[in-house]
Design a protein around this motif. Structure first.
Motif, short mmCIF file in Angstrom:
data_model
loop_
_atom_site.label_atom_id
_atom_site.label_comp_id
_atom_site.label_asym_id
_atom_site.label_seq_id
_atom_site.Cartn_x
_atom_site.Cartn_y
_atom_site.Cartn_z
N GLU A 68 0.83 -1.20 0.00
CA GLU A 68 0.00 0.00 0.00
C GLU A 68 0.87 1.25 0.00
O GLU A 68 0.58 2.23 -0.71
CB GLU A 68 -0.94 -0.02 1.23
CG GLU A 68 -2.07 -1.03 1.07
CD GLU A 68 -2.79 -1.38 2.37
OE1 GLU A 68 -3.72 -2.20 2.33
OE2 GLU A 68 -2.41 -0.85 3.43
N GLN B 281 -14.59 3.60 -0.48
CA GLN B 281 -13.51 2.68 -0.87
C GLN B 281 -12.40 2.67 0.18
O GLN B 281 -11.86 1.62 0.51
CB GLN B 281 -12.94 3.08 -2.23
CG GLN B 281 -13.90 2.80 -3.38
CD GLN B 281 -13.27 3.17 -4.72
OE1 GLN B 281 -12.19 2.72 -5.05
NE2 GLN B 281 -13.95 4.00 -5.50
N GLU B 285 -11.36 -0.54 2.75
CA GLU B 285 -9.99 -1.04 2.92
C GLU B 285 -9.63 -1.08 4.41
O GLU B 285 -9.02 -2.03 4.89
CB GLU B 285 -8.98 -0.14 2.18
CG GLU B 285 -8.99 -0.28 0.67
CD GLU B 285 -8.40 -1.61 0.19
OE1 GLU B 285 -7.73 -2.31 0.97
OE2 GLU B 285 -8.65 -1.95 -0.98
N GLY B 289 -10.00 -4.73 4.32
CA GLY B 289 -8.93 -4.86 3.33
C GLY B 289 -7.81 -5.77 3.81
O GLY B 289 -7.77 -6.18 4.97
N SER B 292 -6.08 -4.86 6.97
CA SER B 292 -6.93 -4.51 8.12
C SER B 292 -6.77 -5.50 9.27
O SER B 292 -6.37 -6.65 9.07
CB SER B 292 -8.39 -4.46 7.68
OG SER B 292 -8.84 -5.77 7.38
N ILE B 357 -3.64 4.08 2.85
CA ILE B 357 -4.70 3.60 1.95
C ILE B 357 -4.96 4.60 0.83
O ILE B 357 -5.23 4.23 -0.32
CB ILE B 357 -6.01 3.33 2.74
CG1 ILE B 357 -5.80 2.26 3.80
CG2 ILE B 357 -7.14 2.96 1.80
CD1 ILE B 357 -5.46 0.88 3.27
N LYS B 360 -2.55 3.99 -1.85
CA LYS B 360 -2.93 2.81 -2.60
C LYS B 360 -4.02 3.15 -3.62
O LYS B 360 -3.93 2.78 -4.79
CB LYS B 360 -3.43 1.72 -1.64
CG LYS B 360 -3.99 0.51 -2.36
CD LYS B 360 -4.63 -0.49 -1.42
CE LYS B 360 -5.52 -1.40 -2.23
NZ LYS B 360 -5.46 -2.78 -1.97
#
Lengths: 420, 424
Positions: A68, B281, B285, B289, B292, B357, B360
Motif C-alpha cells: 500500500e 472505498q 480497505e 482490506g 486490516s 490507503i 494505494k
C-alpha cells in the motif's frame, strides 16, 4: 517495445520488455517444474505459504502495508499448467514514478526487492517454514481444491481434461489433492521448497521503463546471486498422451447441462499448430464460427457455444451450456460441424476472416503488459523464437487446404456431460 | 471541442455535445495499437416505467427488455447479423446491459472505420420481427439458466432482494423466463424509440486518434435526429429500511458463500457521489482490506480464506455497499464486520492508516489509464451519472479523516445491514 533476454546463470533467465507506453511496470517471476503426482500438491502449497511472510516482511499484514505504501503495488500469485509443467507464477505491478506526487522514491526497485524477497528469502523457523502458516495454508488449500465444484463451467472442462489424461501429468489438478495434505508438514514442505528452488527453471520478466541500472539491481540482488546454476528439470516437450475415453456423463445439482467435447488434433509439427488456430477459429472460436452459428443462432440451443485450442497439448475443447434434454441434439450438431470441416464445407472468406481476427489479437500483444509476458514465456517454453511480426506472417500464409488437412486429423477423444 | 486536461495522469479528454443531442468523447492514446469505440444509451434494466415524450400516460414494460433489445439490435433487415459482420472484419465486438445503461462496442487494430460504419449503422437501424424476437427467447433462456447455476450471482441477487422493497435494481438485468416471454416487437420498438434518441446517448472513442477528425467521422455517420423532450422515468417509492436481515438459499457449493449488504441513501449530486465513492472505498480497505485488523484475525482463525471482496455500487436513485466471500461461518463474518464497524466508530480512524490507503487508491486510479477499453468504459458509465472520471484524481486530495468519519457514521449503519448466504 523492445524485447531482450539474458541468462543470469544457467537455468535462470531475465526477460526485459522495454516500453514507455504504460503508466505501470509489471514484474513477473515464474518457477517451472515437472507436473508430477508426487509433488503437485506441495508445489501449490509452497506458493501459498511464501506469500504469508518472508524473512524481512514477516506477516501478510506487513506485506500488505508495504504494498500500500508503494502506491498500491499489487502482488499476485497463481498456479498454472503449461503443457506437462506446473508453473508457480508471482507478479507485482507498480505505478511509474512519473505519475506519482513524489518522484524521489524508486517504486519499481522496491517492488523488485520485495517480490524476490517473498519468493527466495522465506521465513524459516527451526529448519522449516513457520508452522502456523503451513497449517493454515493446508486448510485453505483444502478449501480451494474442494471449491472446484463452485464454478460449474470450469469444473466440466477440468473434468473432461482429467478423463482424457487419466494417469498422465496433464490430467493432474493444478492445485493438487486433498488427501496429500495430511502428510505435509513445515519440515518436509521446506525440503521440497529447497529442492524446487535448486532445480526449477526460473524466468524473471520486467515490463516497463527498464534501464541498465534496473537490470543490475536484479542481477546483483543478493537473493539472485545466492541461487546456484542449474540444469533445470522440466518437460521441454509435451508428450502426446491422451487416453481414449469415449463418453462420460456425471451428475450434480445443476439447472443447465454443461457439455464439453475434447478433441485430439494430432498435429505433426509445431509449425502446423498455426493452421490449427485458424481451424479452431472457424469451428468455434468466434461469433461467425460453425458452432456458434449452428448451435446458438440457428438451433437456439445455447447461449454459450464455443471452442478453445490448447496449443501445448494440441487439443480443442468445445463448450456449450444447454437444456439437459437437448444433449443428443447439441452433440449431433457438433459432430456435423466437425464433418463439415472435414468435407471442406467452409469458404476462403471464412479462412481470411479467421486470419484477420487472429492477426488483430497478435497485434495487441504489445498493448497489454501481462499478455506480452505470457506471449514471451510461451515462446520460451516452446523453444519457438518467433517475433510478433513473424507470427503474423505465418498466420497470413495459412490456406483453406491447410485447414482441411487439420480437419482430417481431428478426432473426438472424450464427450463429457454434466447434468442433474 | 471542449478540452479537459489532467496533469496527474497526463491524459486529455475532448468532449462535444452535438446539436442533435449526442455527446462525443475522445481520449487520444498515442502509441496504442488497439482502438476502441463504445456507444451507450443511458437506459438499463431499471427503466421499466416511463412516459414516452409526446404522450401523456405511463408505459410499463416487462423486466429484461433493455437486455433483450441489446441482443436484438444486431439483427439487420437484409438478413445479416451485425455481430457476424463485425467479427468478419477481424474486430472484437460485443454489447452489454447493466441496471443503468446499455452499450455497444468494438475493439480492433485494423478496419476501424469499416467497423465504425457497421456499429453506427446497426445501432441506428433496428429491425425486429415476430420471428426473430421469438427465436431470441431460447437463447436468452439459456443465458438465464447459466446464471441460475452461478452461486456467486445468486448470492448477490438474493442480497438485493432483501435490501430493496421495490426498486428495480433488485431484479435480474436479464429478466426471468416468464417476463421475457411477454416481450414482443412492439415493446422493443417503443423502448428503442424512447431511449435510443441521440440526446440520451454518448459515444466514447479511445486510441491513437485526432479528436477533431474523429468527431467529423462520427457526425458523417449519424442519421437525422429529432431531439425529443426529457424522458420521464419512474421508480417505485423505496423506503430507507431494509426488507429483512437475512436470506438463505441452498445450492451445491463447496462451502457457504455470503454477501453482506448495506443500504445507503443515494445522492444525485455528482461531486458528492465521487467524494462518497472515494471515502467508502477507503473505509472498506480500513475495515476489511488485506492490511486490516479484522482481515488478519479472520484469516488466522480460519474463518475466511482468499480475500474479502468489497465494493460500493450506486446511481442517482440507489446505492449500496457489498462485502462478499466464502466462509464456513458466514454468520460469524457478519457479526465481526458489525463489531469492527463499531470499533472504528468508537476508536476513530487512524491518520497513518488513512494516508497509506489513500496512496494505494491513488495508484489504482492511475492504473485505470493504461487500457483503451477500460478508459472508455469508465468515462461512459461516469458520464451518464454526470461525473467526469478525472474528478476522482482531484477529489481524492479533498478527503480527510473528518469527512471519512462522517461517511462512516452516515453509511455504515447496523440497521441498514443484511446478509445473504448460499450453502448446501
Amino acid at each position: 517495445m523492445n524485447y531482450t533476454k539474458k541468462e543470469i546463470k544457467k537455468g535462470i533467465k531475465l526477460h526485459i520488455l522495454n516500453t514507455d507506453k504504460f503508466k505501470t511496470n509489471l514484474v513477473a517471476v515464474f518457477l517451472t517444474t515437472k507436473l508430477e503426482r508426487e509433488t503437485v500438491t506441495a508445489n501449490a502449497l509452497i506458493s501459498a505459504v511464501l506469500r504469508r511472510g518472508s524473512n524481512t516482511l514477516k506477516t501478510q499484514e506487513e506485506i500488505s502495508k508495504q504494498l500500500e505504501e508503494l502506491y498500491g503495488a499489487s502482488f499476485d500469485c497463481g498456479i498454472d499448467k503449461t503443457g506437462d509443467n506446473q508453473v508457480l507464477k508471482f507478479y507485482i505491478e507498480t505505478v511509474n514514478d512519473s505519475f506519482l506526487p513524489q518522484t524521489n522514491e524508486n517504486i519499481l526497485k522496491k517492488a523488485i526487492e520485495n517480490i524476490l524477497d517473498i519468493i527466495l528469502n522465506p521465513l524459516i523457523e527451526d529448519n522449516g517454514f513457520k508452522k502456523e502458516y503451513v497449517e493454515q495454508e493446508k486448510n485453505n488449500m483444502k478449501q480451494r481444491i474442494q471449491g472446484r465444484v463452485d464454478n460449474k463451467r470450469r469444473y466440466a472442462l477440468d473434468r473432461c481434461i482429467e478423463e482424457m489424461y487419466q494417469g498422465k501429468p496433464f490430467g493432474l489438478y493444478r492445485f493438487g489433492y486433498v488427501e496429500d495434505l495430511k502428510d505435509i508438514n513445515k519440515k518436509n514442505l521446506y525440503e521440497r521448497y529447497k529442492q524446487l528452488i535448486e532445480q526449477c527453471k526460473i524466468d524473471i520478466f520486467v515490463s516497463g521503463n527498464v534501464n541498465e541500472e534496473l537490470v543490475n539491481i536484479i542481477t546483483e540482488n543478493q537473493n539472485i546471486t545466492n541461487l546456484q546454476e542449474r540444469e533445470p528439470i522440466y518437460n521441454q516437450e509435451s508428450e502426446k498422451n491422451t487416453v481414449k475415453q469415449g463418453e462420460k456423463i456425471e451428475t450434480m445439482d445443476v439447472m443447465q447441462g454443461k457439455l464439453v467435447v475434447g478433441l485430439d488434433v494430432n498435429s505433426q509439427s509445431e509449425d502446423e499448430k498455426y493452421n490449427v488456430m485458424i481451424y479452431n477459429t472457424i469451428l468455434g472460436g468466434s461469433a461467425n464460427s460453425k458452432i456458434f452459428q449452428n448451435v446458438r443462432e440457428k438451433a437456439n440451443l445455447a447461449y454459450e457455444a464455443s471452442s478453445r485450442y490448447f496449443k501445448y497439448k494440441d487439443n480443442i475443447f468445445i463448450n456449450c451450456g444447454i437444456e439437459i434434454s437437448n444433449y443428443e441434439k447439441a452433440l449431433n450438431l457438433i459432430k456435423e460441424q466437425l464433418e463439415d470441416m472435414k468435407n471442406g464445407d467452409f469458404t476462403e472468406e471464412e479462412v481470411e476472416n479467421a486470419k484477420k481476427a487472429i492477426i488483430s489479437s497478435i497485434k495487441t500483444i504489445d498493448d497489454e503488459q501481462d499478455t506480452s509476458i505470457t506471449y514471451y514465456f510461451g515462446q520460451e517454453m516452446s523453444g519457438n523464437q518467433k517475433s510478433v511480426d513473424e507470427y503474423i506472417e505465418r498466420i497470413g500464409k495459412v490456406t483453406k487446404d491447410d485447414v482441411e488437412q487439420v480437419a482430417h486429423k481431428v478426432e473426438i477423444n472424450t464427450i463429457y456431460f454434466l447434468r442433474n | 471541442m471542449q478540452v479537459i486536461e489532467n496533469s496527474k495522469v497526463k491524459e486529455t479528454l475532448y468532449l462535444e455535445k452535438l446539436e442533435n443531442g449526442l455527446t462525443v468523447m475522445v481520449i487520444p492514446k498515442k502509441g496504442m495499437k488497439k482502438k476502441y469505440m463504445i456507444w451507450g444509451t443511458n437506459y438499463g434494466s431499471n427503466e421499466n416505467v416511463f412516459i414516452v415524450p409526446g404522450e401523456n400516460t405511463k408505459t410499463e414494460v416487462p423486466n429484461g427488455v433493455a437486455h433483450f433489445l441489446e441482443h436484438k439490435l444486431f439483427e439487420q433487415e437484409n438478413g445479416t447479423n451485425s455481430l457476424d459482420t463485425l467479427t468478419a472484419l477481424g474486430v472484437d465486438a460485443n454489447a452489454f446491459t447493466t441496471n443503468d445503461m446499455t452499450a455497444y462496442l468494438f475493439g480492433c487494430t485494423d478496419n476501424f472505420y469499416p467497423a465504425m460504419d457497421e456499429l453506427m449503422n446497426y445501432v441506428q437501424n433496428p429491425y425486429f420481427t415476430d420471428e426473430n424476437v421469438e427465436k431470441e427467447k431460447g437463447i436468452i433462456g439459456q443465458e438465464i439458466m447459466m446464471y441460475d447455476d452461478s452461486p456467486d450471482w445468486k448470492v448477490y441477487l438474493n442480497a438485493m432482494q432483501i435490501l430493496y422493497h421495490n426498486h428495480p435494481v433488485k431484479i435480474d438485468v436479464v429478466g426471468t423466463i416468464d417476463s421475457i416471454s411477454k416481450i414482443d416487437k412492439e415493446i422493443l420498438y417503443k423502448c428503442y424509440h424512447t431511449f435510443y434518441n441521440l440526446s440520451n446517448m454518448a459515444i466514447v472513442v479511445c486510441g491513437d486518434f485526432e479528436p477533431e477528425k474523429m468527431l467529423e467521422e462520427i457526425k458523417k455517420r449519424l442519421k437525422e435526429n429529432k431531439v425529443e423532450g426529457n424522458i420521464q422515468t419512474f421508480y417505485p417509492e423505496e423506503p430507507d429500511t431494509i426488507v429483512k436481515e437475512k436470506i438463505e438459499q441452498k445450492m451445491e457449493v463447496s462451502r457457504p458463500m455470503y454477501t453482506i449488504g448495506i443500504k445507503v441513501k443515494p445522492t444525485d449530486n455528482p461531486e458528492e457521489m465521487v467524494r462518497r465513492d472515494i471515502a467508502i472505498q477507503i473505509l472498506l480497505e480500513l475495515l476489511v482490506g488485506k492490511s486490516s485488523r479484522l482481515y488478519k484475525e479472520l484469516y488466522n482463525e480460519g474463518i475466511v480464506f482468499g480475500g474479502i471482496g468489497a465494493n460500493y455500487e450506486f446511481s442517482e436513485n440507489y446505492a449500496h455497499v457489498l462485502i462478499s466471500g466464502q466462509s464456513n461461518e458466514p454468520e460469524k463474518v457478519y457479526s465481526r464486520v458489525k463489531e469492527e464497524i463499531n470499533r472504528q466508530k468508537q476508536e476513530g480512524i487512524s491518520e497513518t492508516d488513512f494516508q497509506r490507503i489513500k496512496k494505494k487508491l491513488y495508484g489504482e486510479y492511475v492504473k485505470d489509464y493504461d487500457d483503451v477499453e477500460s478508459i472508455a468504459n469508465m468515462f461512459l458509465a461516469n458520464y451518464f451519472m454526470g461525473i467526469n472520471s478525472f474528478d476522482y484524481l482531484s477529489q481524492i486530495d479533498t478527503i480527510d479523516v473528518e469527512y471519512l468519519t462522517q461517511v462512516l457514521n452516515d453509511v455504515f449503519k447496523e440497521e441498514k445491514m443484511v446478509i445473504s448466504i448460499v450453502k448446501n
